[in-house]
Scaffold this motif. Structure first.
Motif, PDB file in Angstrom:
ATOM      1  N   GLN A  48      -7.678  10.410  94.355  1.00  0.00           N
ATOM      2  CA  GLN A  48      -6.898   9.320  93.768  1.00  0.00           C
ATOM      3  C   GLN A  48      -7.434   7.985  94.234  1.00  0.00           C
ATOM      4  O   GLN A  48      -7.670   7.777  95.421  1.00  0.00           O
ATOM      5  CB  GLN A  48      -5.427   9.432  94.203  1.00  0.00           C
ATOM      6  CG  GLN A  48      -4.618  10.263  93.239  1.00  0.00           C
ATOM      7  CD  GLN A  48      -3.211  10.468  93.735  1.00  0.00           C
ATOM      8  OE1 GLN A  48      -2.923  10.260  94.905  1.00  0.00           O
ATOM      9  NE2 GLN A  48      -2.336  10.871  92.842  1.00  0.00           N
ATOM     10  N   CYS A  49      -7.581   7.091  93.290  1.00  0.00           N
ATOM     11  CA  CYS A  49      -8.051   5.750  93.646  1.00  0.00           C
ATOM     12  C   CYS A  49      -6.939   5.027  94.402  1.00  0.00           C
ATOM     13  O   CYS A  49      -5.797   4.997  93.949  1.00  0.00           O
ATOM     14  CB  CYS A  49      -8.414   4.980  92.374  1.00  0.00           C
ATOM     15  SG  CYS A  49      -8.692   3.228  92.694  1.00  0.00           S
ATOM     16  N   PRO A  50      -7.240   4.438  95.584  1.00  0.00           N
ATOM     17  CA  PRO A  50      -6.192   3.753  96.351  1.00  0.00           C
ATOM     18  C   PRO A  50      -5.702   2.473  95.667  1.00  0.00           C
ATOM     19  O   PRO A  50      -4.629   1.974  95.986  1.00  0.00           O
ATOM     20  CB  PRO A  50      -6.872   3.449  97.687  1.00  0.00           C
ATOM     21  CG  PRO A  50      -8.335   3.421  97.383  1.00  0.00           C
ATOM     22  CD  PRO A  50      -8.543   4.385  96.252  1.00  0.00           C
ATOM     23  N   GLU A  51      -6.507   1.946  94.742  1.00  0.00           N
ATOM     24  CA  GLU A  51      -6.123   0.696  94.070  1.00  0.00           C
ATOM     25  C   GLU A  51      -5.164   0.962  92.916  1.00  0.00           C
ATOM     26  O   GLU A  51      -4.122   0.330  92.804  1.00  0.00           O
ATOM     27  CB  GLU A  51      -7.359  -0.020  93.527  1.00  0.00           C
ATOM     28  CG  GLU A  51      -8.425  -0.350  94.572  1.00  0.00           C
ATOM     29  CD  GLU A  51      -8.007  -1.473  95.483  1.00  0.00           C
ATOM     30  OE1 GLU A  51      -7.328  -2.412  95.015  1.00  0.00           O
ATOM     31  OE2 GLU A  51      -8.364  -1.422  96.692  1.00  0.00           O
ATOM     32  N   CYS A  52      -5.555   1.889  92.011  1.00  0.00           N
ATOM     33  CA  CYS A  52      -4.771   2.059  90.793  1.00  0.00           C
ATOM     34  C   CYS A  52      -4.077   3.415  90.735  1.00  0.00           C
ATOM     35  O   CYS A  52      -3.232   3.646  89.878  1.00  0.00           O
ATOM     36  CB  CYS A  52      -5.655   1.884  89.561  1.00  0.00           C
ATOM     37  SG  CYS A  52      -6.977   3.105  89.459  1.00  0.00           S
ATOM     38  N   GLY A  53      -4.402   4.315  91.662  1.00  0.00           N
ATOM     39  CA  GLY A  53      -3.739   5.611  91.696  1.00  0.00           C
ATOM     40  C   GLY A  53      -4.244   6.604  90.669  1.00  0.00           C
ATOM     41  O   GLY A  53      -3.755   7.720  90.593  1.00  0.00           O
ATOM     42  N   CYS A  54      -5.234   6.206  89.891  1.00  0.00           N
ATOM     43  CA  CYS A  54      -5.696   7.125  88.846  1.00  0.00           C
ATOM     44  C   CYS A  54      -6.537   8.251  89.448  1.00  0.00           C
ATOM     45  O   CYS A  54      -7.155   8.094  90.492  1.00  0.00           O
ATOM     46  CB  CYS A  54      -6.453   6.376  87.758  1.00  0.00           C
ATOM     47  SG  CYS A  54      -8.187   6.159  88.076  1.00  0.00           S
ATOM     48  N   GLU A  55      -6.493   9.382  88.796  1.00  0.00           N
ATOM     49  CA  GLU A  55      -7.238  10.535  89.288  1.00  0.00           C
ATOM     50  C   GLU A  55      -8.700  10.377  88.931  1.00  0.00           C
ATOM     51  O   GLU A  55      -9.033  10.041  87.793  1.00  0.00           O
ATOM     52  CB  GLU A  55      -6.682  11.813  88.674  1.00  0.00           C
ATOM     53  CG  GLU A  55      -5.243  12.061  89.076  1.00  0.00           C
ATOM     54  CD  GLU A  55      -4.886  13.535  89.070  1.00  0.00           C
ATOM     55  OE1 GLU A  55      -5.319  14.224  88.116  1.00  0.00           O
ATOM     56  OE2 GLU A  55      -4.200  13.972  89.998  1.00  0.00           O
ATOM     57  N   ASN A  87     -14.135   8.076  93.194  1.00  0.00           N
ATOM     58  CA  ASN A  87     -15.102   7.339  92.373  1.00  0.00           C
ATOM     59  C   ASN A  87     -14.374   6.833  91.133  1.00  0.00           C
ATOM     60  O   ASN A  87     -14.386   7.455  90.088  1.00  0.00           O
ATOM     61  CB  ASN A  87     -16.262   8.265  92.007  1.00  0.00           C
ATOM     62  CG  ASN A  87     -17.421   7.485  91.416  1.00  0.00           C
ATOM     63  OD1 ASN A  87     -17.344   6.259  91.257  1.00  0.00           O
ATOM     64  ND2 ASN A  87     -18.490   8.187  91.068  1.00  0.00           N
ATOM     65  N   CYS A  88     -13.719   5.681  91.272  1.00  0.00           N
ATOM     66  CA  CYS A  88     -12.892   5.161  90.190  1.00  0.00           C
ATOM     67  C   CYS A  88     -13.763   4.406  89.194  1.00  0.00           C
ATOM     68  O   CYS A  88     -14.576   3.575  89.606  1.00  0.00           O
ATOM     69  CB  CYS A  88     -11.815   4.243  90.754  1.00  0.00           C
ATOM     70  SG  CYS A  88     -10.784   3.482  89.484  1.00  0.00           S
ATOM     71  N   PRO A  89     -13.607   4.708  87.871  1.00  0.00           N
ATOM     72  CA  PRO A  89     -14.408   3.987  86.879  1.00  0.00           C
ATOM     73  C   PRO A  89     -14.159   2.477  86.947  1.00  0.00           C
ATOM     74  O   PRO A  89     -15.038   1.674  86.639  1.00  0.00           O
ATOM     75  CB  PRO A  89     -13.929   4.552  85.536  1.00  0.00           C
ATOM     76  CG  PRO A  89     -12.980   5.650  85.823  1.00  0.00           C
ATOM     77  CD  PRO A  89     -12.670   5.666  87.274  1.00  0.00           C
ATOM     78  N   GLU A  90     -12.942   2.094  87.352  1.00  0.00           N
ATOM     79  CA  GLU A  90     -12.617   0.677  87.365  1.00  0.00           C
ATOM     80  C   GLU A  90     -12.899   0.021  88.718  1.00  0.00           C
ATOM     81  O   GLU A  90     -13.383  -1.104  88.791  1.00  0.00           O
ATOM     82  CB  GLU A  90     -11.147   0.500  86.999  1.00  0.00           C
ATOM     83  CG  GLU A  90     -10.880  -0.870  86.406  1.00  0.00           C
ATOM     84  CD  GLU A  90      -9.407  -1.108  86.181  1.00  0.00           C
ATOM     85  OE1 GLU A  90      -8.691  -0.149  85.810  1.00  0.00           O
ATOM     86  OE2 GLU A  90      -8.984  -2.253  86.407  1.00  0.00           O
ATOM     87  N   HIS A  91     -12.546   0.719  89.821  1.00  0.00           N
ATOM     88  CA  HIS A  91     -12.599   0.081  91.138  1.00  0.00           C
ATOM     89  C   HIS A  91     -13.784   0.517  91.991  1.00  0.00           C
ATOM     90  O   HIS A  91     -13.939   0.049  93.111  1.00  0.00           O
ATOM     91  CB  HIS A  91     -11.297   0.320  91.882  1.00  0.00           C
ATOM     92  CG  HIS A  91     -10.122  -0.291  91.184  1.00  0.00           C
ATOM     93  ND1 HIS A  91      -9.269   0.446  90.392  1.00  0.00           N
ATOM     94  CD2 HIS A  91      -9.701  -1.571  91.111  1.00  0.00           C
ATOM     95  CE1 HIS A  91      -8.358  -0.361  89.877  1.00  0.00           C
ATOM     96  NE2 HIS A  91      -8.593  -1.593  90.291  1.00  0.00           N
ATOM     97  N   GLY A  92     -14.561   1.456  91.481  1.00  0.00           N
ATOM     98  CA  GLY A  92     -15.721   1.879  92.246  1.00  0.00           C
ATOM     99  C   GLY A  92     -15.346   2.909  93.309  1.00  0.00           C
ATOM    100  O   GLY A  92     -14.307   3.557  93.222  1.00  0.00           O
TER     101      GLY A  92
HETATM  102 ZN   LIG Z   1      -8.912   2.525  90.530  1.00  0.00          ZN
END
Ligand SMILES: [Zn+2]
Length: 411
Positions: A48-55, A87-92
């Motif tokens: 889970q991305c710590p910024e947006c929570g997305c998987e 590895n978030c597509p938005e936040h890296g």
């Molecule tokens: Zn994110």
């Protein structure tokens, strides 16, 4: 040695861990009296991305870290884990949050909660460090994080009556400015120095709405503070603190006594020898013997007796229920004091007259920094208790931790 599966399950429950986190191993190191719990992320689970929570997919795992946990039967207990990086597509690429600790924390949430409770209960940092088996810096770190959590969560909408005061710092070599919420009896902020800039800085920690709602501020006659109040909260009534006023009057009584004692001694008269406390104490606090002695002295028509009477009489000023009544009382008192020709008392009376507009406000807003004085002794004991006060930031954290009534515990 590694322990059996039940122990692993036990720790997983204790830590409130659920899939995909799992306890991989529990190492008991008998010689070191230490338990090491290795935690792992189930292979194949999404991160889970710590910024947006997305998987998102797991990029890799961060280097191993450890967290101090609550002891297990006097065995120091430590968690170990390599936290996946999402590895978030938005936040890296970002290291995930872990459920047992706050980002950047060196302790588990349970340990922090317990440490905060021990610090608050013992009221002493060195004692708490001993009980918890942690160093002074670790305790400071836990307090710092607790205070920043508390400040973030603090709701200040209800501020009506404030106190602004100074405290000495570093053995009286310098000062700090303290802003207090008089209704809740808590310290809101502490800033270095007692200049107008420092006072402005504490006001700046409030929002515009909060400042707009302040009705009155209790404060000494310290000009830089008065100017900052007039600028930051122009609608608020300034109420000079009655405890500071009585301190000025007490000092004047003492000056009259010293002068008169000197004059009497020159004539070989020791009437006033050893009487200093009698003129300063509240008559109710005198012993029967002191009380008799004091009654005898008061009948002698001494200058210090008249100075004392002026001080005593002034205490009625605070009983006025209207500002007009307070003004009328002051005019009578001022006239009487002026005729007394006791210079130190007359000087205080003149100073009070200059500040009369901010004294009569007490009738409408009967506030004082008495609350702050209570906090004062707490702050004093913090100051004398421990080292580290060369650093103002540490001092501020301690004051806010122990006197800020903040929500200190992690969620
Ligand atoms: Zn994110």
């Amino acid at each position: 040695m590694s322990m059996d599966h039940e122990v692993e399950k036990h720790y997983a429950q204790l830590l409130g861990l659920g899939s995909p986190w799992e306890v991989k191993a529990v190492d008991l190191k008998v010689k070191e009296k230490r338990v090491e719990i290795e935690l792992g992320w189930q292979w194949g689970a999404w991160a889970q991305c710590p910024e947006c929570g997305c998987e998102c997919s797991v990029y890799d795992c961060a280097a191993e870290r450890t967290w101090r946990h609550l002891d297990t039967m006097q065995f120091e207990t430590v968690l170990r884990a390599r936290t996946p990086r999402a590895n978030c597509p938005e936040h890296g690429i970002k290291t995930m949050r872990v459920p047992w600790a706050e980002p950047g924390g060196r302790f588990t949430l349970l340990f922090e909660r317990f440490a905060i409770a021990v610090l608050l209960a013992s009221g002493s940092i060195s004692q708490a460090c001993g009980l918890l088996g942690i160093g002074w810096e670790a305790a400071q770190e836990i307090m710092r994080r607790a205070v920043s959590r508390g400040l973030e969560a603090r709701e200040l909408e209800e501020l009506r009556y404030m106190g602004m005061d100074e405290k000495s710092f570093q053995r009286g070599q310098s000062y700090v400015t303290v802003l207090t919420d008089l209704e809740e009896g808590r310290v809101l902020e502490v800033v270095e120095e007692r200049t107008q800039a420092a006072a402005n800085e504490v006001w700046d920690t409030l929002t515009a709405e909060q400042k707009g709602a302040v009705e009155a501020v209790a404060v000494d006659m310290w000009e830089p503070f008065l100017r900052s109040i007039e600028e930051a909260v122009p609608q608020a009534a300034i109420v000079h603190d009655r405890y500071h006023v009585s301190a000025y009057l007490n000092k004047a009584v003492d000056q009259v006594r010293r002068q008169e004692h000197k004059e009497l001694l020159a004539q070989g008269d020791g009437t006033l020898t050893g009487t200093r406390q009698l003129w300063l104490y509240n008559p109710e606090n005198l012993t029967a013997e002191q009380s008799d002695e004091f009654d005898r002295l008061k009948d002698l028509n001494l200058k210090v007796g008249r100075a004392w009477a002026a001080k005593e009489m002034f205490s009625q000023f605070w009983d006025s229920v209207t500002e007009g009544g307070a003004r009328r009382f002051f005019t009578r008192w001022f006239g009487w004091v002026s005729r007394s020709q006791l210079k130190p008392i007359v000087e205080v009376a003149q100073m009070l007259k200059r500040h009369l507009d901010h004294l009569v406000t007490y009738a409408s807003h009967p506030i004082s920094n008495g609350v702050t004085e209570g906090l004062n002794s707490k702050i004093q004991s913090l100051k004398s208790a421990a080292r580290g006060f060369r650093n103002f930031a540490n001092y501020r954290i301690r004051i806010l931790f122990f006197c800020g009534k903040l929500a200190l515990y992690p969620q």
